[in-house]
Motif scaffolding. Structure first.
Motif, PDB file in Angstrom:
ATOM      1  N   VAL A   8       0.843  -1.204   0.000  1.00  0.00           N
ATOM      2  CA  VAL A   8       0.000   0.000   0.000  1.00  0.00           C
ATOM      3  C   VAL A   8       0.878   1.254   0.000  1.00  0.00           C
ATOM      4  O   VAL A   8       0.634   2.199  -0.756  1.00  0.00           O
ATOM      5  CB  VAL A   8      -0.974  -0.002   1.205  1.00  0.00           C
ATOM      6  CG1 VAL A   8      -1.645   1.358   1.367  1.00  0.00           C
ATOM      7  CG2 VAL A   8      -2.012  -1.105   1.038  1.00  0.00           C
ATOM      8  N   ILE A   9       1.908   1.252   0.827  1.00  0.00           N
ATOM      9  CA  ILE A   9       2.830   2.405   0.856  1.00  0.00           C
ATOM     10  C   ILE A   9       3.512   2.562  -0.493  1.00  0.00           C
ATOM     11  O   ILE A   9       3.637   3.675  -1.017  1.00  0.00           O
ATOM     12  CB  ILE A   9       3.860   2.260   1.998  1.00  0.00           C
ATOM     13  CG1 ILE A   9       3.166   2.323   3.356  1.00  0.00           C
ATOM     14  CG2 ILE A   9       4.940   3.342   1.890  1.00  0.00           C
ATOM     15  CD1 ILE A   9       4.050   1.953   4.534  1.00  0.00           C
ATOM     16  N   LEU A  10       3.942   1.458  -1.088  1.00  0.00           N
ATOM     17  CA  LEU A  10       4.574   1.511  -2.410  1.00  0.00           C
ATOM     18  C   LEU A  10       3.612   2.042  -3.463  1.00  0.00           C
ATOM     19  O   LEU A  10       4.012   2.801  -4.358  1.00  0.00           O
ATOM     20  CB  LEU A  10       5.097   0.135  -2.808  1.00  0.00           C
ATOM     21  CG  LEU A  10       6.331  -0.344  -2.046  1.00  0.00           C
ATOM     22  CD1 LEU A  10       6.570  -1.827  -2.293  1.00  0.00           C
ATOM     23  CD2 LEU A  10       7.551   0.477  -2.418  1.00  0.00           C
ATOM     24  N   ALA A  11       2.342   1.676  -3.366  1.00  0.00           N
ATOM     25  CA  ALA A  11       1.349   2.182  -4.315  1.00  0.00           C
ATOM     26  C   ALA A  11       1.190   3.694  -4.170  1.00  0.00           C
ATOM     27  O   ALA A  11       1.094   4.418  -5.177  1.00  0.00           O
ATOM     28  CB  ALA A  11       0.006   1.477  -4.105  1.00  0.00           C
ATOM     29  N   ALA A  14       4.107   5.251  -5.724  1.00  0.00           N
ATOM     30  CA  ALA A  14       3.996   5.192  -7.184  1.00  0.00           C
ATOM     31  C   ALA A  14       3.125   6.331  -7.704  1.00  0.00           C
ATOM     32  O   ALA A  14       3.448   6.956  -8.723  1.00  0.00           O
ATOM     33  CB  ALA A  14       3.435   3.838  -7.618  1.00  0.00           C
ATOM     34  N   VAL A  15       2.043   6.626  -7.002  1.00  0.00           N
ATOM     35  CA  VAL A  15       1.189   7.758  -7.384  1.00  0.00           C
ATOM     36  C   VAL A  15       1.983   9.061  -7.277  1.00  0.00           C
ATOM     37  O   VAL A  15       1.907   9.917  -8.165  1.00  0.00           O
ATOM     38  CB  VAL A  15      -0.086   7.805  -6.508  1.00  0.00           C
ATOM     39  CG1 VAL A  15      -0.858   9.098  -6.724  1.00  0.00           C
ATOM     40  CG2 VAL A  15      -0.962   6.593  -6.791  1.00  0.00           C
ATOM     41  N   ILE A  44      11.965  10.813 -16.059  1.00  0.00           N
ATOM     42  CA  ILE A  44      12.175   9.435 -16.523  1.00  0.00           C
ATOM     43  C   ILE A  44      12.546   8.555 -15.329  1.00  0.00           C
ATOM     44  O   ILE A  44      12.057   7.425 -15.194  1.00  0.00           O
ATOM     45  CB  ILE A  44      13.257   9.394 -17.623  1.00  0.00           C
ATOM     46  CG1 ILE A  44      12.741  10.087 -18.883  1.00  0.00           C
ATOM     47  CG2 ILE A  44      13.688   7.958 -17.921  1.00  0.00           C
ATOM     48  CD1 ILE A  44      13.797  10.367 -19.934  1.00  0.00           C
ATOM     49  N   GLY A  45      13.385   9.076 -14.436  1.00  0.00           N
ATOM     50  CA  GLY A  45      13.729   8.344 -13.218  1.00  0.00           C
ATOM     51  C   GLY A  45      12.507   8.022 -12.371  1.00  0.00           C
ATOM     52  O   GLY A  45      12.416   6.945 -11.780  1.00  0.00           O
ATOM     53  N   SER A  46      11.558   8.943 -12.331  1.00  0.00           N
ATOM     54  CA  SER A  46      10.319   8.693 -11.587  1.00  0.00           C
ATOM     55  C   SER A  46       9.516   7.551 -12.197  1.00  0.00           C
ATOM     56  O   SER A  46       8.964   6.722 -11.474  1.00  0.00           O
ATOM     57  CB  SER A  46       9.475   9.969 -11.528  1.00  0.00           C
ATOM     58  OG  SER A  46      10.046  10.890 -10.630  1.00  0.00           O
ATOM     59  N   VAL A  47       9.480   7.499 -13.524  1.00  0.00           N
ATOM     60  CA  VAL A  47       8.778   6.398 -14.198  1.00  0.00           C
ATOM     61  C   VAL A  47       9.481   5.076 -13.909  1.00  0.00           C
ATOM     62  O   VAL A  47       8.823   4.057 -13.626  1.00  0.00           O
ATOM     63  CB  VAL A  47       8.670   6.665 -15.717  1.00  0.00           C
ATOM     64  CG1 VAL A  47       8.124   5.451 -16.447  1.00  0.00           C
ATOM     65  CG2 VAL A  47       7.801   7.890 -15.976  1.00  0.00           C
ATOM     66  N   VAL A  48      10.804   5.074 -13.944  1.00  0.00           N
ATOM     67  CA  VAL A  48      11.567   3.867 -13.622  1.00  0.00           C
ATOM     68  C   VAL A  48      11.294   3.455 -12.177  1.00  0.00           C
ATOM     69  O   VAL A  48      11.156   2.261 -11.882  1.00  0.00           O
ATOM     70  CB  VAL A  48      13.073   4.089 -13.884  1.00  0.00           C
ATOM     71  CG1 VAL A  48      13.904   2.939 -13.352  1.00  0.00           C
ATOM     72  CG2 VAL A  48      13.330   4.300 -15.371  1.00  0.00           C
TER      73      VAL A  48
END
Length: 114
Positions: A8-11, A14-15, A44-48
């Motif tokens: 949940v924290i990772l999600a 990700a947002v 791009i780093g954020s997408v990765v």
């Protein structure tokens, strides 16, 4: 339960990273905090990062063949993240992200210990 909380924290992270990649002025909370709106390379780093979070979630939930060893790698990754965030020049990053990564480290340790 620790794996679910970590996912949940990772999600949520990700947002946050998706918002950064889209140009939200939240860059002072990430990537060293030097830019309110991230430049192209950090976007791009954020997408990765989102892809890395998905892999970490799969490891913590045991959805990959190498989950046993991977959980310890994830724990080490988060411990390194504690250090990197704690020494950030950005106060918002230090004060917000260090506790978040610390929580993820503790949760991933609990998952790795079984």
């Amino acid at each position: 339960m620790p794996a679910v909380i970590a996912v949940v924290i990772l999600a949520l992270l990700a947002v946050f990273q998706l918002a950064l990649a889209a140009g939200a002025p939240l860059g002072h909370y990430a990537w060293g905090g030097q830019h309110r709106v991230l430049p192209r390379n950090l976007r791009i780093g954020s997408v990765v990062s989102i892809a890395i979070y998905a892999l970490i979630a799969a490891i913590l939930l045991g959805l990959v063949p190498f989950a046993e060893v991977g959980r310890w790698v994830v724990f080490a990754y988060f411990v390194l993240g504690i250090v990197v965030n704690a020494i950030s020049r950005s106060k918002p990053e230090r004060y917000v992200m260090t506790p978040v990564v610390t929580a993820l480290a503790v949760l991933s340790l609990l998952v790795a210990l079984g």
